[in-house]
Enzyme design. Structure first.
Site, PDB file in Angstrom:
ATOM      1  N   GLN A   1      -9.680  -2.737   0.712  1.00 53.21           N
ATOM      2  CA  GLN A   1      -9.370  -4.022   1.353  1.00 53.21           C
ATOM      3  C   GLN A   1     -10.654  -4.591   1.973  1.00 53.21           C
ATOM      4  O   GLN A   1     -11.503  -3.815   2.443  1.00 53.21           O
ATOM      5  CB  GLN A   1      -8.314  -3.816   2.438  1.00 53.21           C
TER       6      GLN A   1
HETATM    7  N1  GTP Z   1       0.322  -0.459 -14.716  1.00 56.05           N
HETATM    8  C1  GTP Z   1      -0.568   0.221 -13.993  1.00 56.05           C
HETATM    9  N2  GTP Z   1      -0.523   0.140 -12.651  1.00 56.05           N
HETATM   10  C2  GTP Z   1      -1.434   0.863 -11.947  1.00 56.05           C
HETATM   11  C3  GTP Z   1      -2.393   1.695 -12.574  1.00 56.05           C
HETATM   12  N3  GTP Z   1      -3.150   2.262 -11.614  1.00 56.05           N
HETATM   13  C4  GTP Z   1      -2.664   1.824 -10.443  1.00 56.05           C
HETATM   14  N4  GTP Z   1      -1.636   0.989 -10.632  1.00 56.05           N
HETATM   15  C5  GTP Z   1      -0.827   0.290  -9.603  1.00 56.05           C
HETATM   16  O1  GTP Z   1      -1.705  -0.568  -8.864  1.00 56.05           O
HETATM   17  C6  GTP Z   1      -1.330  -0.616  -7.488  1.00 56.05           C
HETATM   18  C7  GTP Z   1      -2.485  -0.208  -6.595  1.00 56.05           C
HETATM   19  O2  GTP Z   1      -2.812   1.156  -6.832  1.00 56.05           O
HETATM   20  P1  GTP Z   1      -3.642   2.044  -5.799  1.00 56.05           P
HETATM   21  O3  GTP Z   1      -4.012   3.310  -6.493  1.00 56.05           O
HETATM   22  O4  GTP Z   1      -2.958   2.141  -4.499  1.00 56.05           O
HETATM   23  O5  GTP Z   1      -4.924   1.104  -5.636  1.00 56.05           O
HETATM   24  P2  GTP Z   1      -6.216   1.365  -4.718  1.00 56.05           P
HETATM   25  O6  GTP Z   1      -7.390   0.887  -5.508  1.00 56.05           O
HETATM   26  O7  GTP Z   1      -6.262   2.761  -4.247  1.00 56.05           O
HETATM   27  O8  GTP Z   1      -5.974   0.364  -3.508  1.00 56.05           O
HETATM   28  P3  GTP Z   1      -6.543   0.472  -1.986  1.00 56.05           P
HETATM   29  O9  GTP Z   1      -6.240   1.827  -1.475  1.00 56.05           O
HETATM   30  O10 GTP Z   1      -5.839  -0.608  -1.217  1.00 56.05           O
HETATM   31  O11 GTP Z   1      -8.018   0.196  -2.054  1.00 56.05           O
HETATM   32  C8  GTP Z   1      -0.120   0.316  -7.364  1.00 56.05           C
HETATM   33  O12 GTP Z   1       1.066  -0.464  -7.467  1.00 56.05           O
HETATM   34  C9  GTP Z   1      -0.251   1.238  -8.564  1.00 56.05           C
HETATM   35  O13 GTP Z   1       0.978   1.783  -8.986  1.00 56.05           O
HETATM   36  C10 GTP Z   1      -2.403   1.748 -14.008  1.00 56.05           C
HETATM   37  O14 GTP Z   1      -3.192   2.428 -14.662  1.00 56.05           O
HETATM   38  N5  GTP Z   1      -1.462   0.989 -14.655  1.00 56.05           N
END
Ligand code: GTP
Ligand code: MG
Length: 202
Positions: free
Chosen positions: A78
């Site tokens: 974020q």
């Molecule tokens: N369809 C799909 N959705 C994904 C994939 N990887 C992550 N997501 C979705 O994307 C959203 C964010 O995933 P996170 O892993 O929490 O993202 P992050 O980068 O860690 O986000 P922050 O912790 O806020 O920085 C979630 O709803 C996941 O389920 C993927 O390979 N395919």
């Protein structure tokens, strides 16, 4: 004499440890990737995607892949949390930069955050793996398309690569990790970090 043999024994049998930073803007899929890596490469079952919440602090994942120990540091993406990233640069052997390849409207934010990462002097010479994540979604652009958009011409080509992955179903993860280990093992930065850590540290 003993110390010579001990040193050699250690070199041959001790797994090398690498610190890998997972960066990228919020919702790119960093934590989902980390949990997938745990499931695949450690004896712990990673969290399923529906149990993952936005990251505020730091998630750590330790996995072992053939001859290497990998310690992943996953940070929150974020806007208000991105200033924390640089605290980890100095100790990182490499960076995995995750992009939501299915969300065109956030490409610009993702690109400028990456450019800022690359400008930081504490990361000079660090291998960079850029992941075009969410390839399971129809609207996702390919790794090549993302590469054209990000346009990293100024970087040393031996130090970065693009890979299409899906943190959901694991597509492209094996190739990504193989490239990462291979590149870290050969990188000058690894040599420098090791020399700085002193004798006895592998
Ligand atoms: N369809 C799909 N959705 C994904 C994939 N990887 C992550 N997501 C979705 O994307 C959203 C964010 O995933 P996170 O892993 O929490 O993202 P992050 O980068 O860690 O986000 P922050 O912790 O806020 O920085 C979630 O709803 C996941 O389920 C993927 O390979 N395919
Ligand atoms: Mg997260």
């Amino acid at each position: 004499m003993f110390s010579l043999f001990y040193g050699l024994w250690k070199q041959v049998f001790t797994k090398m440890e690498f610190h890998v930073l997972i960066l990228g803007i919020d919702k790119a899929g960093k934590t989902t990737l980390l949990e997938k890596l745990k499931t695949r490469y450690s004896n712990l079952e990673g969290l399923s995607p529906d149990r993952i919440v936005p990251t505020v602090g730091l998630n750590i994942g330790r996995v072992e892949v053939s001859n290497a120990k990998l310690v992943f540091w996953d940070l929150g993406g974020q806007p208000g949390l991105r200033s924390i990233w640089e605290k980890y640069y100095e100790e990182a052997h490499a960076v995995v930069y995750v992009v939501d390849a299915a969300c065109l409207s956030r490409f610009e934010d993702s690109k400028s955050a990456l450019e800022k990462v690359l400008r930081h002097e504490d990361l000079q010479g660090a291998p960079l793996l850029i992941l075009a994540n969410k390839q399971d979604l129809e609207e996702a652009v390919s790794a090549d398309e993302l590469a054209r958009y990000l346009d990293l011409k100024k970087l040393d080509e031996s130090l970065y690569t693009f890979q299409g992955v899906s943190a959901f179903d694991g597509l492209g993860i094996k190739e990504s990790i193989n490239w990462l280990i291979d590149t870290m093992e050969r990188s000058k930065r690894t040599e420098t970090l090791r020399a700085r850590a002193g004798p006895g540290v592998i």
